[in-house]
Design an enzyme around this catalytic site. Structure first.
Site, short mmCIF file in Angstrom:
data_model
loop_
_atom_site.label_atom_id
_atom_site.label_comp_id
_atom_site.label_asym_id
_atom_site.label_seq_id
_atom_site.Cartn_x
_atom_site.Cartn_y
_atom_site.Cartn_z
N TRP A 135 35.96 34.15 44.96
CA TRP A 135 34.73 34.86 45.29
C TRP A 135 34.73 36.20 44.54
O TRP A 135 35.75 36.92 44.57
CB TRP A 135 34.67 35.08 46.81
CG TRP A 135 33.45 35.82 47.30
CD1 TRP A 135 32.17 35.66 46.88
CD2 TRP A 135 33.43 36.82 48.32
NE1 TRP A 135 31.34 36.50 47.58
CE2 TRP A 135 32.09 37.22 48.48
CE3 TRP A 135 34.40 37.42 49.12
CZ2 TRP A 135 31.70 38.19 49.39
CZ3 TRP A 135 34.03 38.37 50.04
CH2 TRP A 135 32.68 38.76 50.16
N ASP A 216 40.83 32.84 54.05
CA ASP A 216 39.45 33.32 54.15
C ASP A 216 38.63 32.11 54.60
O ASP A 216 38.47 31.14 53.85
CB ASP A 216 38.98 33.85 52.79
CG ASP A 216 37.59 34.44 52.87
OD1 ASP A 216 36.94 34.33 53.94
OD2 ASP A 216 37.13 35.01 51.87
N LYS A 251 27.46 32.07 57.93
CA LYS A 251 26.91 30.81 57.47
C LYS A 251 26.76 29.81 58.62
O LYS A 251 25.69 29.27 58.83
CB LYS A 251 27.83 30.20 56.40
CG LYS A 251 27.59 30.70 55.00
CD LYS A 251 28.09 32.06 54.72
CE LYS A 251 27.87 32.47 53.29
NZ LYS A 251 28.50 33.74 52.97
C1 LMR Z 1 28.31 34.47 48.32
O1 LMR Z 1 29.40 34.24 47.79
O2 LMR Z 1 27.23 34.33 47.74
C2 LMR Z 1 28.27 34.93 49.75
O3 LMR Z 1 29.56 34.99 50.25
C3 LMR Z 1 27.49 36.18 49.95
C4 LMR Z 1 28.13 37.39 49.37
O4 LMR Z 1 28.24 38.38 50.10
O5 LMR Z 1 28.53 37.39 48.20
#
Ligand code: LMR
Length: 403
Positions: A135, A216, A251
């Site tokens: 992420w 996570d 989510k």
């Molecule tokens: C994403 O990866 O799009 C979500 O987890 C929202 C975010 O805060 O980035």
């Protein structure tokens, strides 16, 4: 003037995209950027179970006084049971032994930041290992906490599958006392998770090497089901093993703007768990003092009421099934258009996201020429696809890829 020396920060690669999307006047624009669920009509719904819990909460609420630093005990308990309960089994050993403690945090991001600050203060020599890719906000959060990070190969971008051998080869070398951040399910951005046996092997190896597992866990229920998606926890969390788990309810409860999540620590015994909790509380107190109340009251209200819980689980499976049907339709429609690439892997991935392998130039072209918004890495949010936008989306992709 003092502020004159400040430099403009770059736009966030995910949330910045939403800003650009909102400004786009094209009525046919499609947002596959930020990980937000859309229903078949393209709306992000407030779940009925949430509405019902809110109604009861408003009727019964008597005070808006501060919460304890770690949040309410009944919230912590509800979170632990959601994480670890399995049908027809008694309470998990980590709950029974009280070696699991939970603090309520503002969202999963808030939880990750609490973990980062906790690691920095209590394990100053620790390096945190992140999946490649991960992420986009993970590196930012741990950098802000001052926790050094390194990366390990997770995803094979030629086969669009887990790079298990490379991952294990790195784990064999990670020094004792370091930590690995794994995605509990529905890996963001790839949608590729280890199998149950692979989770078992990962848990065994990391425990043997004295490496802390941090999960996570932001998408429980979005892959194959609430219990099925907790397989990483169920397989890795054996008696005596330690872990940190960060939950997000953005989510699975569609509670994005309530910012509700949690950090759970599982220590070797109940006394050590209380010590870790005391340090988590210290971090929280100097950060945001104590958590907000609305979101956690909804979660507790739903999880602790048989009827609301059944309704929530039904709504969650509607969301999950819609995403999985969009995955199948996306692959079918691209194939129909004769796109010169095999996208069948997208049907096998789970959760909101898929890595398409689109180049930066293709992502830019989709946005500039077709008003289709995709994260620069080529990650698409499958939950943003609908029956109504699928043809336009696949036509545009076929045109850009040369169908
Ligand atoms: C994403 O990866 O799009 C979500 O987890 C929202 C975010 O805060 O980035």
């Amino acid at each position: 003037m003092i502020f004159d020396s400040v430099e403009m920060a770059p736009a966030d690669p995910i949330l910045g995209l939403t800003v650009a999307y909102n400004q786009d006047p094209n009525p046919d624009k499609i947002n596959l950027g930020v990980g937000v669920y859309k229903d078949a009509d393209g709306r992000t719904p407030v779940l009925q179970a949430v509405k019902d819990a809110e109604r009861r909460m408003l009727a019964g609420e008597t005070s808006k006084s501060y919460k304890p630093i770690e949040g309410d005990a009944n919230y912590a308990s509800a979170v632990q049971h959601l994480l670890l309960d399995r049908p027809n089994e008694s309470d998990h050993e980590a709950i029974k032994s009280k070696r699991m403690v939970t603090a309520h945090t503002p969202g999963g991001t808030g939880g990750l930041r609490v973990v980062g600050d906790y690691l920095k203060a209590n394990h100053p020599d620790m390096t945190l290992w992140l999946t490649t890719p991960t992420w986009a906000n993970h590196p930012n959060i741990f950098q802000a906490s001052g926790v050094p990070t390194k990366s390990f190969s997770y995803f094979d971008d030629q086969t669009f599958s887990l790079d298990f051998d490379a991952m294990i080869a790195t784990f064999e070398k990670i020094p004792a006392g370091d930590a690995v951040l794994l995605h509990g399910c529905c890996h963001n951005p790839t949608g590729v998770d280890p199998t149950p046996q692979q989770w078992r092997d990962i848990g065994y190896l990391l425990h043997k090497r004295g490496v802390l597992v941090i999960l996570d866990f932001a998408y429980q229920g979005f892959g194959d089901g609430l219990v099925e998606d907790a397989v990483a926890l169920h397989t890795m969390l054996e008696p005596g093993r330690e872990m940190l788990v960060v939950s997000s309810f953005s989510k699975n409860f569609s509670l994005y703007n309530e910012r509700v999540g949690a950090v759970s620590a599982v220590a070797s015994d109940a006394k050590t768990a209380q010590t870790v909790l005391s340090q988590l509380k210290r971090v929280i107190r100097s950060n945001y003092s104590n958590p907000p109340g609305h979101g956690s009251a909804i979660i507790t209200g739903v999880l602790n009421d048989r009827g609301l819980r059944m309704n929530w689980e039904a709504e969650l499976s509607v969301m999950r099934n819609r995403i999985n049907s969009m995955r199948r339709m996306f692959v079918e429609k691209l194939t129909e258009r004769g796109v010169d690439r095999d996208f069948s892997f997208i049907g096998q991935q789970r959760g909101m996201f898929a890595m398409t392998g689109f180049t930066k130039a293709q992502v830019d072209q989709l946005r500039e020429e077709y008003a289709i918004y995709i994260v620069g890495s080529g990650r698409v949010n499958v939950a943003g696809m609908t029956d109504n936008n699928m043809d336009r989306l696949c036509d545009a992709i076929a045109a850009v890829l040369g169908g």
